[in-house]
Design a protein around this motif. Structure first.
Motif, PDB file in Angstrom:
ATOM      1  N   ASP A   1       4.970  13.636  -3.111  1.00 51.94           N
ATOM      2  CA  ASP A   1       5.050  12.325  -3.776  1.00 51.94           C
ATOM      3  C   ASP A   1       4.257  11.267  -3.011  1.00 51.94           C
ATOM      4  O   ASP A   1       3.599  10.417  -3.621  1.00 51.94           O
ATOM      5  N   ASP A   2       4.283  11.341  -1.675  1.00 57.14           N
ATOM      6  CA  ASP A   2       3.495  10.402  -0.874  1.00 57.14           C
ATOM      7  C   ASP A   2       1.999  10.590  -1.129  1.00 57.14           C
ATOM      8  O   ASP A   2       1.254   9.623  -1.231  1.00 57.14           O
ATOM      9  N   LEU A   3       1.573  11.844  -1.220  1.00 55.77           N
ATOM     10  CA  LEU A   3       0.157  12.109  -1.507  1.00 55.77           C
ATOM     11  C   LEU A   3      -0.227  11.539  -2.866  1.00 55.77           C
ATOM     12  O   LEU A   3      -1.255  10.875  -3.003  1.00 55.77           O
ATOM     13  N   ARG A   4       0.591  11.781  -3.867  1.00 60.36           N
ATOM     14  CA  ARG A   4       0.274  11.274  -5.209  1.00 60.36           C
ATOM     15  C   ARG A   4       0.218   9.741  -5.218  1.00 60.36           C
ATOM     16  O   ARG A   4      -0.653   9.164  -5.846  1.00 60.36           O
ATOM     17  N   ARG A   5       1.128   9.104  -4.519  1.00 57.53           N
ATOM     18  CA  ARG A   5       1.091   7.635  -4.440  1.00 57.53           C
ATOM     19  C   ARG A   5      -0.211   7.167  -3.798  1.00 57.53           C
ATOM     20  O   ARG A   5      -0.839   6.215  -4.248  1.00 57.53           O
ATOM     21  N   ALA A   6      -0.602   7.849  -2.736  1.00 60.03           N
ATOM     22  CA  ALA A   6      -1.825   7.465  -2.031  1.00 60.03           C
ATOM     23  C   ALA A   6      -3.060   7.684  -2.901  1.00 60.03           C
ATOM     24  O   ALA A   6      -3.972   6.853  -2.923  1.00 60.03           O
ATOM     25  N   VAL A   7      -3.100   8.785  -3.627  1.00 63.25           N
ATOM     26  CA  VAL A   7      -4.262   9.084  -4.475  1.00 63.25           C
ATOM     27  C   VAL A   7      -4.434   8.015  -5.543  1.00 63.25           C
ATOM     28  O   VAL A   7      -5.551   7.602  -5.849  1.00 63.25           O
ATOM     29  N   TYR A   8      -3.330   7.542  -6.086  1.00 62.57           N
ATOM     30  CA  TYR A   8      -3.413   6.570  -7.173  1.00 62.57           C
ATOM     31  C   TYR A   8      -3.355   5.118  -6.704  1.00 62.57           C
ATOM     32  O   TYR A   8      -3.451   4.204  -7.513  1.00 62.57           O
ATOM     33  N   SER A   9      -3.211   4.894  -5.390  1.00 62.01           N
ATOM     34  CA  SER A   9      -3.222   3.520  -4.892  1.00 62.01           C
ATOM     35  C   SER A   9      -4.660   3.092  -4.614  1.00 62.01           C
ATOM     36  O   SER A   9      -5.558   3.914  -4.525  1.00 62.01           O
TER      37      SER A   9
ATOM     38  N   ARG B   1      -6.774  27.223   0.159  1.00 65.08           N
ATOM     39  CA  ARG B   1      -6.967  27.977  -1.077  1.00 65.08           C
ATOM     40  C   ARG B   1      -5.822  27.698  -2.040  1.00 65.08           C
ATOM     41  O   ARG B   1      -4.670  27.731  -1.674  1.00 65.08           O
ATOM     42  N   SER B   2      -6.194  27.474  -3.279  1.00 60.80           N
ATOM     43  CA  SER B   2      -5.220  27.145  -4.310  1.00 60.80           C
ATOM     44  C   SER B   2      -4.939  28.357  -5.183  1.00 60.80           C
ATOM     45  O   SER B   2      -5.860  28.954  -5.756  1.00 60.80           O
ATOM     46  N   ARG B   3      -3.668  28.701  -5.296  1.00 59.01           N
ATOM     47  CA  ARG B   3      -3.296  29.801  -6.203  1.00 59.01           C
ATOM     48  C   ARG B   3      -3.566  29.404  -7.651  1.00 59.01           C
ATOM     49  O   ARG B   3      -3.922  30.238  -8.470  1.00 59.01           O
ATOM     50  N   PHE B   4      -3.417  28.130  -7.963  1.00 57.89           N
ATOM     51  CA  PHE B   4      -3.686  27.659  -9.318  1.00 57.89           C
ATOM     52  C   PHE B   4      -5.161  27.842  -9.674  1.00 57.89           C
ATOM     53  O   PHE B   4      -5.489  28.300 -10.768  1.00 57.89           O
ATOM     54  N   ALA B   5      -6.052  27.508  -8.742  1.00 56.84           N
ATOM     55  CA  ALA B   5      -7.487  27.679  -8.999  1.00 56.84           C
ATOM     56  C   ALA B   5      -7.823  29.150  -9.198  1.00 56.84           C
ATOM     57  O   ALA B   5      -8.624  29.501 -10.079  1.00 56.84           O
TER      58      ALA B   5
ATOM     59  N   GLU C   1      -2.015  21.528  -3.978  1.00 53.78           N
ATOM     60  CA  GLU C   1      -0.812  21.969  -4.678  1.00 53.78           C
ATOM     61  C   GLU C   1       0.450  21.438  -4.019  1.00 53.78           C
ATOM     62  O   GLU C   1       0.518  21.327  -2.794  1.00 53.78           O
ATOM     63  N   ARG C   2       1.423  21.152  -4.829  1.00 57.04           N
ATOM     64  CA  ARG C   2       2.716  20.685  -4.335  1.00 57.04           C
ATOM     65  C   ARG C   2       3.334  21.705  -3.389  1.00 57.04           C
ATOM     66  O   ARG C   2       3.967  21.348  -2.393  1.00 57.04           O
ATOM     67  N   ALA C   3       3.154  22.987  -3.668  1.00 59.21           N
ATOM     68  CA  ALA C   3       3.773  24.052  -2.874  1.00 59.21           C
ATOM     69  C   ALA C   3       3.299  24.063  -1.418  1.00 59.21           C
ATOM     70  O   ALA C   3       3.964  24.625  -0.557  1.00 59.21           O
ATOM     71  N   MET C   4       2.163  23.434  -1.129  1.00 60.00           N
ATOM     72  CA  MET C   4       1.651  23.434   0.243  1.00 60.00           C
ATOM     73  C   MET C   4       2.523  22.605   1.185  1.00 60.00           C
ATOM     74  O   MET C   4       2.648  22.935   2.359  1.00 60.00           O
ATOM     75  N   GLN C   5       3.087  21.520   0.687  1.00 60.41           N
ATOM     76  CA  GLN C   5       3.992  20.695   1.492  1.00 60.41           C
ATOM     77  C   GLN C   5       4.824  19.823   0.540  1.00 60.41           C
ATOM     78  O   GLN C   5       4.551  18.626   0.386  1.00 60.41           O
TER      79      GLN C   5
ATOM     80  N   SER D   1       0.838  -1.180   0.000  1.00 57.09           N
ATOM     81  CA  SER D   1       0.000   0.000   0.000  1.00 57.09           C
ATOM     82  C   SER D   1       0.886   1.247   0.000  1.00 57.09           C
ATOM     83  O   SER D   1       2.042   1.202   0.396  1.00 57.09           O
ATOM     84  N   ALA D   2       0.311   2.357  -0.431  1.00 59.57           N
ATOM     85  CA  ALA D   2       1.029   3.633  -0.384  1.00 59.57           C
ATOM     86  C   ALA D   2       1.273   4.010   1.073  1.00 59.57           C
ATOM     87  O   ALA D   2       0.517   3.625   1.956  1.00 59.57           O
ATOM     88  N   PRO D   3       2.335   4.774   1.350  1.00 55.30           N
ATOM     89  CA  PRO D   3       2.627   5.152   2.732  1.00 55.30           C
ATOM     90  C   PRO D   3       1.561   6.086   3.295  1.00 55.30           C
ATOM     91  O   PRO D   3       0.880   6.793   2.554  1.00 55.30           O
ATOM     92  N   SER D   4       1.440   6.080   4.614  1.00 54.00           N
ATOM     93  CA  SER D   4       0.517   7.004   5.272  1.00 54.00           C
ATOM     94  C   SER D   4       0.973   8.435   5.010  1.00 54.00           C
ATOM     95  O   SER D   4       2.173   8.716   4.982  1.00 54.00           O
ATOM     96  N   VAL D   5       0.005   9.319   4.827  1.00 43.08           N
ATOM     97  CA  VAL D   5       0.331  10.718   4.561  1.00 43.08           C
ATOM     98  C   VAL D   5      -0.816  11.603   5.026  1.00 43.08           C
ATOM     99  O   VAL D   5      -1.986  11.223   4.934  1.00 43.08           O
ATOM    100  N   SER D   6      -0.477  12.753   5.555  1.00 46.81           N
ATOM    101  CA  SER D   6      -1.441  13.800   5.857  1.00 46.81           C
ATOM    102  C   SER D   6      -1.005  15.022   5.074  1.00 46.81           C
ATOM    103  O   SER D   6       0.179  15.387   5.105  1.00 46.81           O
ATOM    104  N   TYR D   7      -1.951  15.639   4.372  1.00 43.65           N
ATOM    105  CA  TYR D   7      -1.595  16.746   3.484  1.00 43.65           C
ATOM    106  C   TYR D   7      -2.550  17.910   3.700  1.00 43.65           C
ATOM    107  O   TYR D   7      -3.770  17.710   3.757  1.00 43.65           O
ATOM    108  N   PRO D   8      -2.022  19.128   3.810  1.00 46.10           N
ATOM    109  CA  PRO D   8      -2.884  20.290   4.028  1.00 46.10           C
ATOM    110  C   PRO D   8      -3.670  20.651   2.769  1.00 46.10           C
ATOM    111  O   PRO D   8      -3.163  20.540   1.658  1.00 46.10           O
ATOM    112  N   VAL D   9      -4.902  21.076   2.972  1.00 45.15           N
ATOM    113  CA  VAL D   9      -5.767  21.537   1.892  1.00 45.15           C
ATOM    114  C   VAL D   9      -6.198  22.952   2.228  1.00 45.15           C
ATOM    115  O   VAL D   9      -6.549  23.246   3.366  1.00 45.15           O
TER     116      VAL D   9
END
Length: 140
Positions: free
Chosen positions: A127-135, A13-17, A118-122, A3-11
């Motif tokens: 990479d851990d977040l992306r692995r988790a999203v696609y696992s 406002r997105s500058r891209f949005a 966004e990657r810039a948030m953390q 499985s993908a590693p455990s990850v916590s990621y901040p969400v």
């Protein structure tokens, strides 16, 4: 299969949005300006076109300003969204992936939310977040 590693990621406002909203608004304003220069439109038509640009633009900016803030977590078995003290279990699905930015659809019961992440948030956990999203979550 691991499985993908455990990850916590901040969400938040997105500058891209915001950039997407502003670019779309500028394109709409340029289109109305070009139309106005080429056609002798009655003032009412110009006012309707301006309202058709301003109202959705204001709604989009308001939605951006009220973007959810919290933490999206993957524990190796499932997703949790935390905007306060309690976590809400659910699922996250990538809808748009432009490598440094993900648009995620969050499902929890009858609730659907949209998160620009966004990657810039953390950057250290991106990479851990992306692995988790696609696992895939393990089957019970």
């Amino acid at each position: 299969m691991h499985s993908a590693p455990s990850v916590s990621y901040p969400v938040g406002r997105s500058r891209f949005a915001l950039l997407v909203v502003v670019v779309a608004w500028i394109a709409g304003a340029a289109g109305i300006a070009a139309w106005r220069l080429q056609v002798a439109a009655p003032p009412l038509q110009v006012a309707v076109a301006a309202a058709a640009l301003l109202v959705p633009g204001a709604i989009a900016l308001r939605a951006w300003a009220r973007s959810p803030h919290g933490t999206l977590s993957w524990n190796g078995e499932g997703w949790t969204w935390s905007a306060g003290a309690d976590g809400e279990p659910g699922s996250a699905q990538a809808v748009v992936d432009v490598q440094r930015v993900l648009l995620l659809r969050w499902h929890s019961g009858r609730t659907t939310r949209w998160f620009w992440v966004e990657r810039a948030m953390q950057p250290s956990r991106w990479d851990d977040l992306r692995r988790a999203v696609y696992s895939r979550a393990p089957k019970p």
